[in-house]
Design an enzyme around this catalytic site. Sequence first.
Site, PDB file in Angstrom:
ATOM      1  N   THR A 244      -3.352   1.480   5.798  1.00 34.82           N
ATOM      2  CA  THR A 244      -2.583   2.289   4.856  1.00 34.82           C
ATOM      3  C   THR A 244      -3.348   2.557   3.571  1.00 34.82           C
ATOM      4  OG1 THR A 244      -0.496   1.449   5.742  1.00 34.82           O
ATOM      5  CG2 THR A 244      -0.423   2.371   3.530  1.00 34.82           C
TER       6      THR A 244
ATOM      7  N   THR B 109      -1.949  -3.612   6.745  1.00 32.05           N
ATOM      8  CA  THR B 109      -1.227  -4.855   6.459  1.00 32.05           C
ATOM      9  C   THR B 109      -0.449  -5.407   7.654  1.00 32.05           C
ATOM     10  OG1 THR B 109       0.691  -3.631   5.625  1.00 32.05           O
ATOM     11  CG2 THR B 109      -0.996  -4.278   4.022  1.00 32.05           C
ATOM     12  N   ASP B 110      -0.187  -4.584   8.677  1.00 31.12           N
ATOM     13  CA  ASP B 110       0.645  -5.060   9.787  1.00 31.12           C
ATOM     14  C   ASP B 110       0.057  -6.281  10.474  1.00 31.12           C
ATOM     15  OD1 ASP B 110       2.509  -3.139   9.288  1.00 31.12           O
ATOM     16  OD2 ASP B 110       1.923  -1.808  10.924  1.00 31.12           O
TER      17      ASP B 110
ATOM     18  N   SER C  25      -4.395  -1.023  11.550  1.00 29.99           N
ATOM     19  CA  SER C  25      -4.768  -2.383  11.955  1.00 29.99           C
ATOM     20  C   SER C  25      -4.379  -2.669  13.397  1.00 29.99           C
ATOM     21  CB  SER C  25      -4.124  -3.408  11.019  1.00 29.99           C
ATOM     22  OG  SER C  25      -2.702  -3.325  11.070  1.00 29.99           O
TER      23      SER C  25
END
Length: 354
Positions: free
Chosen positions: A49, A120-121, A86
């Site tokens: 992101t 970030t996932d 990710s």
Amino acid sequence: MTSGKTTLVSVLLASGLMAAPHAAQQAAPPAAQASTPLPKVLLVATGGTISNRDAKRLTVEELIQSVPNLSQRVRAEGEQFDNVSSGAMTLAQWLDLSRRLNDRFRKDPDLAGIVVTSGTDTLEELAYFLHLTVVDARPVVVVGSMRNPSQVGYEGVANLDDGFRVAAEPAAKGMGTLVVLNDEINSAREVTKSDSQRLDTFDSRHYGALGRVLDRVVLFRKPVRRHTAQSEFDVATIQELPRVDVILTYQGAPGDLIKAAADAGAKGIVIAGAGTGATSGTQGEGISYATGKGVFVVSTTRTGSGGVPGGGRGGTTRRINGDDLQPIKARILLMLALAKTQDPAEIQRMFREY
């Protein structure tokens, strides 16, 4: 006249209003010493992101240029490893990335640290993998953002700036891989994404943050488990990570899912158990079936905090105690352990030490 001049000069010298003939040479400032070079920090961009601007993704060069006055703090270099979400990163890419970071550290003794961008996932997973496989004491700092560059309140620039500061901080050496977002510094082993949308999503549960980035980098404590420079895991010798699955415990959970994983080729299974590792339904039968086929089964807790008490089963069976690792991180450690050994006692030791 000569005597008068001599007297006047003597008076001026005595009063300090005139320097002695050799004083000017003595008072001249020494030759300017060469200024200490700014710390060199490498930014390795993988996407996520933080780069996901409308129309096109930001490149590593654009990310570096987005940080105000960065050149006054560090000598930043950039490398574009990939530019994807990710979740699109593969385990093979994990291995390649770790090898690349190890190679850069080995070849560049002037490198102070490395910053890695990630979505970030699954950021906490990548960070823990690097924590176990980058065998250098210099810091690897993983950063990301919850909002993309096209949104109001995009925090990616601030997180990048903090990441560069931490990677350049001498006190961060020996701290392992660090996750830096929202002005907080967390250990890759302990941190987890705790909210799907909030900016302060990354949290180390009851362990607490390692430090914060304020007007300077402030560190509170150091991780004591083995990592990075003390790690025994050598990605240079690993061609492929073995399959390890995670299966959740819930009321009436069937054991056939565990059997299916074993039959599908899993070399290890992590059970995200209830409470302190309890299973349900027919999962016990499934675990017996899996261990009978040579599959290692690690017990963890789904609670998000705490751990599975005790030291496992003595390392004499393929049942392993996952200690306080969260299920997805127990999976990473088990993959690396199985790439190195099939000895239950050795694998249980690794879960105690890492």
